[in-house]
Design a protein around this motif. Structure first.
Motif, PDB file in Angstrom:
ATOM      1  N   SER A   8     -29.305  18.203  22.901  1.00 41.24           N
ATOM      2  CA  SER A   8     -28.569  18.596  24.108  1.00 41.24           C
ATOM      3  C   SER A   8     -27.990  17.338  24.745  1.00 41.24           C
ATOM      4  CB  SER A   8     -29.477  19.329  25.104  1.00 41.24           C
ATOM      5  OG  SER A   8     -30.519  18.481  25.574  1.00 41.24           O
ATOM      6  N   ILE A   9     -26.788  17.481  25.351  1.00 40.29           N
ATOM      7  CA  ILE A   9     -26.072  16.336  25.904  1.00 40.29           C
ATOM      8  C   ILE A   9     -25.637  16.662  27.324  1.00 40.29           C
ATOM      9  CG2 ILE A   9     -24.090  14.797  25.592  1.00 40.29           C
ATOM     10  CD1 ILE A   9     -25.129  16.890  22.669  1.00 40.29           C
ATOM     11  N   TYR A  10     -25.671  15.652  28.193  1.00 45.84           N
ATOM     12  CA  TYR A  10     -25.340  15.793  29.604  1.00 45.84           C
ATOM     13  C   TYR A  10     -24.415  14.631  29.982  1.00 45.84           C
ATOM     14  CZ  TYR A  10     -29.742  18.269  28.861  1.00 45.84           C
ATOM     15  OH  TYR A  10     -30.736  19.067  28.346  1.00 45.84           O
ATOM     16  N   TYR A  11     -23.198  14.949  30.479  1.00 52.24           N
ATOM     17  CA  TYR A  11     -22.181  13.934  30.726  1.00 52.24           C
ATOM     18  C   TYR A  11     -21.771  13.859  32.206  1.00 52.24           C
ATOM     19  CZ  TYR A  11     -21.102  13.586  25.661  1.00 52.24           C
ATOM     20  OH  TYR A  11     -21.142  13.377  24.307  1.00 52.24           O
ATOM     21  N   HIS A  12     -21.139  12.725  32.544  1.00 49.50           N
ATOM     22  CA  HIS A  12     -20.456  12.481  33.824  1.00 49.50           C
ATOM     23  C   HIS A  12     -21.416  12.400  35.010  1.00 49.50           C
ATOM     24  CE1 HIS A  12     -16.905  13.245  31.475  1.00 49.50           C
ATOM     25  NE2 HIS A  12     -17.271  14.500  31.237  1.00 49.50           N
ATOM     26  N   MET A  13     -22.646  12.004  34.787  1.00 48.62           N
ATOM     27  CA  MET A  13     -23.608  11.954  35.870  1.00 48.62           C
ATOM     28  C   MET A  13     -23.432  10.702  36.735  1.00 48.62           C
ATOM     29  SD  MET A  13     -27.033  13.703  34.303  1.00 48.62           S
ATOM     30  CE  MET A  13     -27.130  12.742  32.815  1.00 48.62           C
ATOM     31  N   SER A  14     -23.954  10.776  37.949  1.00 45.98           N
ATOM     32  CA  SER A  14     -23.864   9.644  38.878  1.00 45.98           C
ATOM     33  C   SER A  14     -25.096   8.756  38.799  1.00 45.98           C
ATOM     34  CB  SER A  14     -23.689  10.148  40.318  1.00 45.98           C
ATOM     35  OG  SER A  14     -24.794  10.957  40.712  1.00 45.98           O
ATOM     36  N   GLU A  15     -26.174   9.309  38.271  1.00 43.62           N
ATOM     37  CA  GLU A  15     -27.429   8.550  38.196  1.00 43.62           C
ATOM     38  C   GLU A  15     -28.333   9.142  37.127  1.00 43.62           C
ATOM     39  OE1 GLU A  15     -31.210   7.404  41.151  1.00 43.62           O
ATOM     40  OE2 GLU A  15     -29.335   8.186  41.997  1.00 43.62           O
ATOM     41  N   LEU A  16     -29.022   8.265  36.379  1.00 47.96           N
ATOM     42  CA  LEU A  16     -29.988   8.706  35.369  1.00 47.96           C
ATOM     43  C   LEU A  16     -31.406   8.500  35.888  1.00 47.96           C
ATOM     44  CD1 LEU A  16     -28.423   7.261  32.076  1.00 47.96           C
ATOM     45  CD2 LEU A  16     -27.819   9.333  33.340  1.00 47.96           C
ATOM     46  N   LYS A  17     -32.289   9.423  35.541  1.00 44.04           N
ATOM     47  CA  LYS A  17     -33.684   9.355  35.992  1.00 44.04           C
ATOM     48  C   LYS A  17     -34.662   9.173  34.835  1.00 44.04           C
ATOM     49  CE  LYS A  17     -32.866  10.345  40.415  1.00 44.04           C
ATOM     50  NZ  LYS A  17     -33.194   9.416  41.519  1.00 44.04           N
ATOM     51  N   ILE A  18     -34.156   8.954  33.636  1.00 45.53           N
ATOM     52  CA  ILE A  18     -35.018   8.834  32.466  1.00 45.53           C
ATOM     53  C   ILE A  18     -34.574   7.643  31.626  1.00 45.53           C
ATOM     54  CG2 ILE A  18     -35.835  11.212  32.304  1.00 45.53           C
ATOM     55  CD1 ILE A  18     -32.766   9.964  30.424  1.00 45.53           C
ATOM     56  N   HIS A  19     -35.300   7.379  30.517  1.00 45.19           N
ATOM     57  CA  HIS A  19     -34.960   6.263  29.642  1.00 45.19           C
ATOM     58  C   HIS A  19     -35.157   6.665  28.190  1.00 45.19           C
ATOM     59  CE1 HIS A  19     -39.272   5.546  28.929  1.00 45.19           C
ATOM     60  NE2 HIS A  19     -39.437   5.716  30.237  1.00 45.19           N
ATOM     61  N   VAL A  20     -34.537   5.934  27.289  1.00 45.89           N
ATOM     62  CA  VAL A  20     -34.625   6.211  25.856  1.00 45.89           C
ATOM     63  C   VAL A  20     -36.076   6.119  25.392  1.00 45.89           C
ATOM     64  CG1 VAL A  20     -33.995   5.381  23.553  1.00 45.89           C
ATOM     65  CG2 VAL A  20     -32.268   5.465  25.358  1.00 45.89           C
ATOM     66  N   GLY A  21     -36.488   7.080  24.578  1.00 44.18           N
ATOM     67  CA  GLY A  21     -37.854   7.115  24.062  1.00 44.18           C
ATOM     68  C   GLY A  21     -38.780   7.983  24.880  1.00 44.18           C
ATOM     69  N   GLN A  22     -38.362   8.378  26.054  1.00 43.09           N
ATOM     70  CA  GLN A  22     -39.207   9.176  26.944  1.00 43.09           C
ATOM     71  C   GLN A  22     -39.266  10.627  26.474  1.00 43.09           C
ATOM     72  OE1 GLN A  22     -38.128   8.708  31.053  1.00 43.09           O
ATOM     73  NE2 GLN A  22     -39.337  10.470  31.748  1.00 43.09           N
ATOM     74  N   MET A  23     -40.453  11.224  26.530  1.00 48.66           N
ATOM     75  CA  MET A  23     -40.613  12.642  26.234  1.00 48.66           C
ATOM     76  C   MET A  23     -40.381  13.446  27.506  1.00 48.66           C
ATOM     77  SD  MET A  23     -41.090  12.899  23.030  1.00 48.66           S
ATOM     78  CE  MET A  23     -41.364  14.678  23.058  1.00 48.66           C
ATOM     79  N   ILE A  24     -39.590  14.530  27.371  1.00 49.01           N
ATOM     80  CA  ILE A  24     -39.154  15.327  28.509  1.00 49.01           C
ATOM     81  C   ILE A  24     -39.616  16.768  28.348  1.00 49.01           C
ATOM     82  CG2 ILE A  24     -37.132  16.153  29.792  1.00 49.01           C
ATOM     83  CD1 ILE A  24     -37.553  13.184  30.067  1.00 49.01           C
ATOM     84  N   ASN A  25     -40.027  17.384  29.457  1.00 50.27           N
ATOM     85  CA  ASN A  25     -40.417  18.788  29.447  1.00 50.27           C
ATOM     86  C   ASN A  25     -39.276  19.679  29.928  1.00 50.27           C
ATOM     87  OD1 ASN A  25     -43.177  18.523  28.573  1.00 50.27           O
ATOM     88  ND2 ASN A  25     -43.651  17.675  30.598  1.00 50.27           N
ATOM     89  N   PRO A  26     -39.303  20.973  29.608  1.00 47.84           N
ATOM     90  CA  PRO A  26     -38.248  21.879  30.080  1.00 47.84           C
ATOM     91  C   PRO A  26     -38.175  21.875  31.598  1.00 47.84           C
ATOM     92  CG  PRO A  26     -39.625  22.952  28.426  1.00 47.84           C
ATOM     93  CD  PRO A  26     -40.301  21.674  28.777  1.00 47.84           C
ATOM     94  N   GLY A  27     -36.956  21.777  32.124  1.00 48.19           N
ATOM     95  CA  GLY A  27     -36.771  21.805  33.564  1.00 48.19           C
ATOM     96  C   GLY A  27     -37.076  20.504  34.280  1.00 48.19           C
ATOM     97  N   GLU A  28     -37.402  19.453  33.528  1.00 47.88           N
ATOM     98  CA  GLU A  28     -37.710  18.162  34.159  1.00 47.88           C
ATOM     99  C   GLU A  28     -36.427  17.464  34.606  1.00 47.88           C
ATOM    100  OE1 GLU A  28     -40.007  13.963  33.038  1.00 47.88           O
ATOM    101  OE2 GLU A  28     -40.413  15.805  31.901  1.00 47.88           O
ATOM    102  N   LEU A  29     -36.489  16.826  35.770  1.00 48.36           N
ATOM    103  CA  LEU A  29     -35.333  16.117  36.315  1.00 48.36           C
ATOM    104  C   LEU A  29     -34.962  14.944  35.416  1.00 48.36           C
ATOM    105  CD1 LEU A  29     -33.347  15.739  38.719  1.00 48.36           C
ATOM    106  CD2 LEU A  29     -35.066  14.203  39.729  1.00 48.36           C
ATOM    107  N   ILE A  30     -33.683  14.884  35.019  1.00 51.21           N
ATOM    108  CA  ILE A  30     -33.235  13.790  34.157  1.00 51.21           C
ATOM    109  C   ILE A  30     -32.116  12.966  34.789  1.00 51.21           C
ATOM    110  CG2 ILE A  30     -33.935  14.935  32.012  1.00 51.21           C
ATOM    111  CD1 ILE A  30     -31.008  15.763  31.612  1.00 51.21           C
ATOM    112  N   GLY A  31     -31.467  13.508  35.817  1.00 49.42           N
ATOM    113  CA  GLY A  31     -30.394  12.762  36.457  1.00 49.42           C
ATOM    114  C   GLY A  31     -29.711  13.558  37.540  1.00 49.42           C
TER     115      GLY A  31
END
Length: 336
Positions: free
Chosen positions: A271-294
């Protein structure tokens, strides 16, 4: 207005998950195939194979990986034979394995992407896999329905024209790097087998998956392209959340897409997410459904604040709406 109304009817139909299953009984094992008998252009064809055996002698002979299994989609000709060329194909991978002294259950999964240009008609999903040192072949009927896609012209100012026509080495590097991710199929990356959740509660869509686009440049020239995702019309600073469990494989500022994130969910599925103003995660991080990413924004090539949400399967862009359903047939298989 009529065109948009027709589009929403088609979109509504694409939300509806039509599934079927067939069980094949053999002497020492059974195979149950869960699949969709009908899909639309731009969707994916997923198949779940459940192998079970109660014969002690053959418990260790069931597939334990998907490396020997393949899904190939062929068009069915009028005379009932299959066309020689596949329209899509993919390999199976292991998502479940249960074994005891009396019983073994192995579950394989795969998904093949369909182009938005595929013509409607009758097809066959052909499965081949190795079991008990012999080849097993299963053919499942598949109907590809018709679907209408919107055509639109987007006027670009000088700034966005410059971004769209940028031929710099850095933009080329960014494109090649992301394409390499899209083409990576890691058979161990089994993170999410449940239906995805929308990345935002927003309902207003400003562009749709598969839109046939014409970019009108500020210098009077133009270029045609496809829109590979869904654009949600939300203002800068809105929360963007992961559509499913997965691993962050890209989080960076790109020339064309601004602050961008890519999450791996299954082998070859991102899944890909574009044009954001701020990122809240980093490469290598495991993410859960519905978790804030940016947070949403208007970075990169954007005519206004919005979130671009995209899904890639084996490199091909596929409809995000398809994955809001039980696309792996997890709930259906649990009923059996």
């Amino acid at each position: 207005m009529k065109k948009l109304f027709a589009f929403f009817i088609f979109t509504f139909l694409s939300f509806m998950a039509f599934s079927s299953s067939k069980t094949f009984n053999y002497k020492n094992y059974t195979v149950t195939a869960f699949y969709s008998p009908s899909v639309q252009p731009g969707d994916a064809v997923f198949v779940r194979l459940v192998f079970e055996s109660k014969n002690k002698k053959f418990i260790n002979s069931l597939p334990e990986s998907g490396e020997s299994g393949k899904l190939s989609i062929f068009q069915l000709k009028e005379d009932g034979t299959l066309s020689e060329k596949t329209i899509s194909k993919s390999n199976f991978y292991l998502i479940e394995k249960k074994k005891d002294k009396k019983h073994m259950r192995t579950v394989l999964l795969t998904g093949a992407a369909l182009s938005t240009w595929v013509k409607p008609g009758n097809f066959i999903s052909k499965i081949t896999t190795q079991i008990f040192n012999s080849e097993l072949t299963i053919e499942l009927p598949l109907t590809i329905l018709s679907k209408e896609f919107i055509s639109e012209t987007i006027e670009l100012d000088k700034k966005n024209t410059a971004i769209r026509t940028d031929t710099s080495p850095e933009r080329k590097r960014q494109i090649e790097s992301l394409n390499k991710i899209f083409g990576t199929v890691n058979s161990d990356a089994v993170y999410e087998t449940s239906a995805f959740v929308p990345p935002t509660p927003a309902q207003r869509r400003t562009s749709f998956f598969g839109d046939r686009r014409v970019f009108a440049y500020s210098d009077g020239t133009s270029a045609t392209t496809l829109h590979y995702g869904i654009d949600y019309g939300i203002s800068t600073g809105n929360e963007v959340r992961s559509c499913g469990k997965g691993k962050v494989v890209m989080a960076e500022n790109r020339i064309s897409t601004g602050w961008s994130i890519c999450i791996e969910h299954l082998p070859g599925l991102y899944s890909i997410y574009y044009h954001m103003s701020e990122l809240k995660i980093h490469v290598g991080q495991m993410i859960n459904p519905g978790e804030l990413i940016g947070l949403s924004g208007a970075t990169g090539l954007a005519t206004g604040p919005h979130l671009h949400w995209e899904i890639r399967l084996n490199w091909e862009a596929v409809s995000p709406d398809f994955f809001l359903t039980d696309f792996t047939f997890e709930k259906e298989s649990d009923k059996k």
